[in-house]
Design an enzyme around this catalytic site. Structure first.
Site, PDB file in Angstrom:
ATOM      1  N   GLU A 148       0.726  -1.080  -0.032  1.00 30.26           N
ATOM      2  CA  GLU A 148       0.040  -0.097  -0.088  1.00 30.26           C
ATOM      3  C   GLU A 148       0.903   1.229   0.093  1.00 30.26           C
ATOM      4  O   GLU A 148       0.703   2.198   0.740  1.00 30.26           O
ATOM      5  CB  GLU A 148      -0.839   0.210   1.226  1.00 30.26           C
ATOM      6  N   GLU A 201      -5.349  -8.039   0.247  1.00 25.42           N
ATOM      7  CA  GLU A 201      -6.507  -7.743   1.730  1.00 25.42           C
ATOM      8  C   GLU A 201      -7.951  -7.313   1.194  1.00 25.42           C
ATOM      9  O   GLU A 201      -8.174  -6.677   0.132  1.00 25.42           O
ATOM     10  CB  GLU A 201      -5.692  -6.372   2.209  1.00 25.42           C
TER      11      GLU A 201
END
Length: 442
Positions: free
Chosen positions: A166, A348
């Site tokens: 991320e 995720e």
């Protein structure tokens, strides 16, 4: 499980965690201080002053946690490696840190679980932060050396590697508005940090391949961007948000281009894009919900506003639950990148549902089950529309330290009593175990 679509016998099922969120043992076996140690110990930075000093004590209890994974029946486990455990000062190698991940990887393999390692999940050495951290271009070279050290030790046994997790969140929350470590408020200047992370990704891909790694890619956060109305101002704001949030972290890797040229141009060297655009084997996609964007109010610090839409159920973090946005985000990636888009792994997806054990000790987290089932159906819809998705890693195996929110938000399929470190598999754990078994015909 007959109400859920089938994903095929080769589809990969897993769960994800991150080192600082679960390991604890921050002062043991030579581990150095990370930016999250520094940040969480700074007054007012985290809810209730919570830190990851102990977290889920996974460093000492990893064998019990691997047993949990085996009971869950996952094919793969995505974990992250703590950079300051491997290089406490960002340079010197600490053998005891490597030894820990050696033991973890071997324990996973003994249970038939594919080790899937993330090199960086936000916990860079504080020693490097002292010399500029991710604002300093030199960190890309430091990261490549770290990738080389870890790859040389583990590439023979780790099935797949994720370089950085991320980059957009680490950029915007850690360096844009200061909500996360290291707490810098650079505004759009944070995109220089993004560039250095992209460069570190490319250098890490090279280092891991040189060490023998065969499956390498990033784990990006992506979202469908939805303008709140049809005005030109709102559509322009949403387009800019999409460039900043999604495309700035994917165009350089997949297309070798910088999508914000002429808007925000980082300091770059000749050849940087060639390094960043190293061929990857998959794209890890983290995604939780769409983002609704409005035009910024007069005098706003950034030229767009993120808003929470009305009319949707929210999880306990206040995030809207919109499964069809999951489908549309994935289809949008395929439409944008076409043949340049590699196979996707969902690395995720999940939500904060904070149910506690009842009087009988059982954790009835039906909302998590409903969320996951709806998003898996949405994922199947994207696959049916031609998106090549090869696996799904739920976030997360267990409740953990949720960054600036401390221990107030619970994302796990396993309840953690932080006072006793007792692990209690929730109803969602049993549901996911049955789902995986049914998908594999067991």
């Amino acid at each position: 499980m007959s109400d859920l679509p089938h994903f095929g016998s080769n589809f990969l099922w897993g769960v994800s965690t991150a080192a600082y969120q679960i390991e604890g043992a921050v002062d043991e076996d030579g581990r150095g201080r990370s930016i999250w140690d520094e940040f969480s110990h700074s007054p007012g930075r985290t809810k209730d002053g919570d830190t990851g000093d102990v977290a889920c004590d996974h460093y000492h209890r990893y064998r019990d946690d691997v047993a949990l994974l085996a009971d869950l029946g996952v094919d793969a486990y995505r974990f992250s490696i703590s950079w300051p455990r491997i290089q406490p000062d960002g340079v010197t190698v600490e053998p005891r840190g490597l030894d820990f991940y050696d033991r973890l990887v071997d324990a996973l393999l003994e249970r038939g679980i594919e080790p899937s390692a993330t090199l960086f999940h936000w916990d860079s050495p504080q020693a490097l932060e002292a010399s500029g951290g991710w604002e300093n271009r030199d960190i890309a070279e430091r990261f490549a050396q770290y990738a080389h050290v870890v790859g040389e030790r583990l590439a023979d046994r780790v099935t797949r590697w994720f370089t950085l997790n991320e980059t957009v969140v680490f950029t915007l929350l850690g360096h844009g508005n200061g909500i996360h470590a290291p707490g810098k408020e650079l505004g759009f200047g944070a995109l220089q940090v993004a560039w250095h992370q992209l460069l570190a990704h490319g250098r890490a891909v090279q280092a891991l391949r040189a060490a023998g790694a065969s499956q390498v890619g990033p784990a990006n956060n992506h979202t469908q961007v939805r303008p709140v109305d049809d005005s030109d101002e709102t559509r322009d704001a949403a387009h800019l948000f999409d460039l900043v949030y999604n495309r700035a972290f994917l165009d350089p890797i997949l297309l070798g281009t910088w999508p914000l040229a002429g808007i925000v141009d980082p300091v770059a060297h000749d050849g940087d894009l060639g390094v960043i655009a190293q061929p990857i084997d998959f794209l890890g996609v983290n995604s939780y919900n769409p983002q609704y964007i409005a035009a910024a109010a007069p005098g706003g610090e950034v030229p767009f506003d993120q808003v929470v839409p009305d009319g949707f159920e929210l999880n306990d973090f206040g995030w809207p639950i919109i499964p069809e946005g999951f489908t549309q985000m994935l289809v949008g990636l395929k439409e944008t990148y076409g043949d340049a888009l590699p196979p996707i792994l969902i690395t995720e997806n999940g939500g904060a549902f904070n149910e506690a054990p009842g009087p009988d000790g059982r954790v009835r987290d039906q909302r998590r089950i409903d969320y996951t089932a709806a998003h898996l159906a949405a994922l199947r819809g994207a696959m049916d529309a031609g998106v090549d998705v090869r696996g799904y890693f739920h976030w997360s195996l267990m409740d953990n330290f949720e960054w600036a929110e401390g221990y107030s938000q619970r994302f796990g399929m396993t309840y953690v009593d932080y006072a006793t470190q007792q692990r209690i598999p929730k109803d969602s754990f049993a549901w996911y175990r049955s789902l995986i078994a049914a998908q594999h015909g067991r």
